[in-house]
Design a protein around this motif. Structure first.
Motif, PDB file in Angstrom:
ATOM      1  N   LYS A 292      -5.568  -3.461   4.216  1.00  0.00           N
ATOM      2  CA  LYS A 292      -5.647  -2.225   3.957  1.00  0.00           C
ATOM      3  C   LYS A 292      -4.994  -1.703   5.426  1.00  0.00           C
ATOM      4  N   SER A 293      -4.063  -0.745   5.268  1.00  0.00           N
ATOM      5  CA  SER A 293      -3.752  -0.286   6.549  1.00  0.00           C
ATOM      6  C   SER A 293      -4.885   1.026   7.272  1.00  0.00           C
ATOM      7  N   GLY A 294      -5.064   0.931   8.463  1.00  0.00           N
ATOM      8  CA  GLY A 294      -5.924   2.206   9.065  1.00  0.00           C
ATOM      9  C   GLY A 294      -5.802   2.022  10.592  1.00  0.00           C
ATOM     10  N   GLY A 295      -5.321   2.993  11.149  1.00  0.00           N
ATOM     11  CA  GLY A 295      -5.352   3.250  12.654  1.00  0.00           C
ATOM     12  C   GLY A 295      -4.474   2.200  13.334  1.00  0.00           C
TER      13      GLY A 295
ATOM     14  N   SER B 164      -3.517   1.339  -3.463  1.00  0.00           N
ATOM     15  CA  SER B 164      -4.345   1.464  -2.235  1.00  0.00           C
ATOM     16  C   SER B 164      -4.635   0.542  -1.162  1.00  0.00           C
ATOM     17  N   ALA B 165      -3.826  -0.684  -1.588  1.00  0.00           N
ATOM     18  CA  ALA B 165      -3.881  -1.975  -0.497  1.00  0.00           C
ATOM     19  C   ALA B 165      -2.456  -2.782  -0.680  1.00  0.00           C
TER      20      ALA B 165
ATOM     21  N   ASN C 176      -3.588  -0.777  12.483  1.00  0.00           N
ATOM     22  CA  ASN C 176      -3.900  -2.022  12.130  1.00  0.00           C
ATOM     23  C   ASN C 176      -4.214  -2.356  10.894  1.00  0.00           C
ATOM     24  N   ASP C 177      -4.033  -3.584  10.207  1.00  0.00           N
ATOM     25  CA  ASP C 177      -4.290  -3.953   8.964  1.00  0.00           C
ATOM     26  C   ASP C 177      -5.673  -4.726   8.946  1.00  0.00           C
ATOM     27  N   GLU C 178      -6.418  -4.519   8.154  1.00  0.00           N
ATOM     28  CA  GLU C 178      -7.844  -4.770   8.067  1.00  0.00           C
ATOM     29  C   GLU C 178      -7.673  -5.796   6.474  1.00  0.00           C
TER      30      GLU C 178
ATOM     31  N   GLU D 273       0.945  -1.066   0.003  1.00  0.00           N
ATOM     32  CA  GLU D 273      -0.057   0.168  -0.070  1.00  0.00           C
ATOM     33  C   GLU D 273       0.681   1.326  -0.007  1.00  0.00           C
TER      34      GLU D 273
END
Length: 182
Positions: A73-76, A103-104, A78-80, A54
């Protein structure tokens, strides 16, 4: 990143098997597929090996010929996990359109065989490129619809009962109308 192994035309069996599974090749004649695959390279990835990251800029797309991969997908912090990819699935298609940041991330779950196609080769196969762009557009549209539906569902779940009574929230009206008619 996985390492280049061989041209896809060197493995006719794998080519035929992949053509049957890959929606990206819908509407391709056998000649179209051969032209596309003549420019594709085979990559073998080991479990847990990152294929794309990403945020990195991309110039190529991949088709899963064998194995399983995870889209993250990275966010906060964490990886989702967004999806699990299997034979016939593709990823990185947007790089063929804009060469922008990924994007990921995509990571191999199992030993995997991938077909890699670079953007610069599209000009070498103009008839195939037209069909490929049409198929990418259809895939992107489908993914956008799916993402929109997920956003709507996530908002619906996150809404408190008090918020459902507010008339100025446009996304609540369709939900209440559905509840009344059902």
């Amino acid at each position: 990143m996985a390492t280049h192994v061989t041209s896809m035309l060197d493995d006719d069996h794998l080519m035929r098997k992949t053509l049957k599974l890959v929606h990206l090749f819908d509407g391709f004649s056998e000649r179209d597929a051969r032209d596309f695959l003549a420019w594709a390279k085979r990559f073998d990835a080991q479990p847990f090996e990152p294929i794309i990251r990403e945020g990195e800029h991309g110039q190529d797309m991949f088709v899963v010929a064998a194995g399983r991969l995870r889209v993250l997908k990275s966010g906060g912090g964490n990886d989702e996990e967004l999806a699990t990819l299997e034979p016939g699935d593709s990823f990185g298609e947007i790089a063929l359109l804009d060469s922008g940041p990924r994007s990921a991330s995509v990571v191999a779950i199992t030993a995997s065989t991938l077909l890699r196609f670079e953007r610069r080769n599209l000009v070498k196969i103009p008839e195939v490129s037209r069909k490929l762009y049409r198929n990418i557009a259809a895939m992107v549209a489908s993914r956008l619809r799916d993402t929109s539906m997920r956003v709507i569902l996530a908002k619906a779940v996150a809404v408190s009962p008090e918020e459902l009574e507010e008339e100025d929230r446009p996304f609540t009206r369709p939900r209440r109308q559905i509840a009344r008619s059902g």
